[in-house]
Write a protein that holds these residues in place. Structure first.
Motif, mmCIF file in Angstrom:
data_model
loop_
_atom_site.group_PDB
_atom_site.id
_atom_site.type_symbol
_atom_site.label_atom_id
_atom_site.label_comp_id
_atom_site.label_asym_id
_atom_site.label_seq_id
_atom_site.Cartn_x
_atom_site.Cartn_y
_atom_site.Cartn_z
ATOM 1 N N GLU A 56 5.003 35.395 31.160
ATOM 2 C CA GLU A 56 5.062 34.069 30.550
ATOM 3 C C GLU A 56 4.663 33.075 31.624
ATOM 4 O OE1 GLU A 56 8.061 31.158 28.035
ATOM 5 O OE2 GLU A 56 8.920 32.777 29.222
ATOM 6 N N ILE A 57 3.710 32.201 31.304
ATOM 7 C CA ILE A 57 3.242 31.223 32.293
ATOM 8 C C ILE A 57 3.440 29.802 31.780
ATOM 9 C CG2 ILE A 57 1.521 32.814 33.244
ATOM 10 C CD1 ILE A 57 -0.607 30.942 31.872
ATOM 11 N N ALA A 58 3.544 28.898 32.728
ATOM 12 C CA ALA A 58 3.570 27.462 32.425
ATOM 13 C C ALA A 58 2.628 26.803 33.418
ATOM 14 C CB ALA A 58 4.974 26.899 32.566
ATOM 15 N N MET A 59 1.740 25.953 32.928
ATOM 16 C CA MET A 59 0.821 25.233 33.796
ATOM 17 C C MET A 59 1.342 23.811 33.962
ATOM 18 S SD MET A 59 -1.875 25.885 35.583
ATOM 19 C CE MET A 59 -2.758 27.234 34.824
ATOM 20 N N ARG A 68 -2.979 21.707 39.995
ATOM 21 C CA ARG A 68 -2.092 22.403 39.072
ATOM 22 C C ARG A 68 -1.294 23.483 39.784
ATOM 23 N NH1 ARG A 68 -6.435 20.844 36.371
ATOM 24 N NH2 ARG A 68 -6.229 20.137 34.216
ATOM 25 N N LEU A 69 -0.095 23.721 39.250
ATOM 26 C CA LEU A 69 0.712 24.869 39.632
ATOM 27 C C LEU A 69 0.812 25.760 38.408
ATOM 28 C CD1 LEU A 69 3.803 23.378 41.507
ATOM 29 C CD2 LEU A 69 1.824 24.510 42.505
ATOM 30 N N GLU A 70 0.556 27.040 38.592
ATOM 31 C CA GLU A 70 0.761 28.002 37.513
ATOM 32 C C GLU A 70 2.051 28.748 37.819
ATOM 33 O OE1 GLU A 70 -1.085 32.193 36.178
ATOM 34 O OE2 GLU A 70 -2.530 30.543 36.180
ATOM 35 N N LEU A 71 3.076 28.494 37.029
ATOM 36 C CA LEU A 71 4.365 29.154 37.195
ATOM 37 C C LEU A 71 4.365 30.405 36.323
ATOM 38 C CD1 LEU A 71 6.553 25.947 36.834
ATOM 39 C CD2 LEU A 71 5.732 27.008 38.949
ATOM 40 N N SER A 72 4.732 31.533 36.892
ATOM 41 C CA SER A 72 4.699 32.802 36.164
ATOM 42 C C SER A 72 6.054 33.493 36.212
ATOM 43 C CB SER A 72 3.667 33.755 36.786
ATOM 44 O OG SER A 72 2.390 33.176 36.793
ATOM 45 N N ARG A 73 6.500 33.969 35.046
ATOM 46 C CA ARG A 73 7.714 34.781 34.967
ATOM 47 C C ARG A 73 7.299 36.147 34.436
ATOM 48 N NH1 ARG A 73 11.569 36.455 31.266
ATOM 49 N NH2 ARG A 73 10.509 35.381 29.579
ATOM 50 N N PHE A 74 7.385 37.165 35.320
ATOM 51 C CA PHE A 74 6.992 38.511 34.935
ATOM 52 C C PHE A 74 8.071 39.170 34.100
ATOM 53 C CE2 PHE A 74 3.722 37.885 37.963
ATOM 54 C CZ PHE A 74 2.720 38.787 37.635
ATOM 55 N N ILE A 75 7.675 39.633 32.934
ATOM 56 C CA ILE A 75 8.564 40.404 32.074
ATOM 57 C C ILE A 75 8.334 41.884 32.379
ATOM 58 C CG2 ILE A 75 9.147 40.930 29.661
ATOM 59 C CD1 ILE A 75 8.016 37.975 29.130
ATOM 60 N N THR A 76 7.069 42.301 32.373
ATOM 61 C CA THR A 76 6.679 43.635 32.843
ATOM 62 C C THR A 76 5.364 43.501 33.588
ATOM 63 O OG1 THR A 76 5.539 44.129 30.773
ATOM 64 C CG2 THR A 76 7.793 44.951 30.993
ATOM 65 N N PRO A 77 5.165 44.207 34.650
ATOM 66 C CA PRO A 77 6.163 45.009 35.345
ATOM 67 C C PRO A 77 7.203 44.120 36.011
ATOM 68 C CG PRO A 77 4.159 44.896 36.656
ATOM 69 C CD PRO A 77 3.880 44.193 35.354
ATOM 70 N N SER A 78 8.312 44.718 36.376
ATOM 71 C CA SER A 78 9.398 43.953 36.987
ATOM 72 C C SER A 78 9.031 43.522 38.409
ATOM 73 C CB SER A 78 10.690 44.766 36.988
ATOM 74 O OG SER A 78 10.505 45.948 37.728
ATOM 75 N N ILE A 79 9.737 42.516 38.894
ATOM 76 C CA ILE A 79 9.533 41.991 40.249
ATOM 77 C C ILE A 79 9.882 43.084 41.258
ATOM 78 C CG2 ILE A 79 10.343 40.245 41.897
ATOM 79 C CD1 ILE A 79 8.772 39.096 39.507
#
Length: 159
Positions: A56-59, A68-79
């Motif tokens: 899931e990303i937010a710009m 711009r900053l692209e914020l990313s939350r990894f669902i898969t694969p895990s961190i």
């Protein structure tokens, strides 16, 4: 064959644990949410080398519309690793720096939202007041308030 030339910097990517928390933090600094989306599937993994992924990303965009900053939350694969507590002299990306006005007021607001001042707000000559601040999630951000007519570029060019 024509040589490729750089046209512009598109964005800086930051992996976060909580997209909502990161959006709130960067909104408080003054960036605006440009959009949110899911990036998933095999095609995305071919770019990143991670295989099938779901992110899931937010710009976030600066007020001038240039950065711009692209914020990313990894669902898969895990961190697989966490660099948020690394000291500022660690190898790799360090922080993002923003030029702000009224640094003291902004730092006060960010602290109320759970951020921590890393060291202290210091003055560099008659040019800037600077500090590092860490978001509630641990993201390191630099803040700089320009004081006079000189800029960091002027200082580097005259060194």
């Amino acid at each position: 064959m024509k040589k490729s030339n750089l046209l512009q910097m598109n964005n800086v990517g930051i992996v976060v644990e909580s997209l909502d928390s990161a959006i709130s933090f960067f909104t408080e600094i003054g960036l605006k949410l440009e959009g949110r989306a899911m990036v998933e599937g095999e095609w995305a993994g071919r770019v990143t080398g991670l295989g099938n992924q779901s992110v899931e990303i937010a710009m976030m965009i600066t007020p001038d519309g240039h950065s711009r900053l692209e914020l990313s939350r990894f669902i898969t694969p895990s961190i697989i690793s966490d660099h948020r507590t690394a000291p500022v002299n660690s190898l790799g990306y360090l922080r993002t720096m923003f030029t702000v006005d009224n640094i003291d007021e902004l730092v006060s607001r960010l602290i109320k939202h759970g951020a921590q001042l890393v060291g202290e707000v210091v003055q560099y000559e008659d040019v800037y007041r600077l500090c590092y601040i860490r978001s509630r999630e641990g993201l390191l951000v630099g803040l700089a308030e320009q004081l006079g007519n000189k800029s960091a570029t002027d200082i580097v060019e005259n060194s």
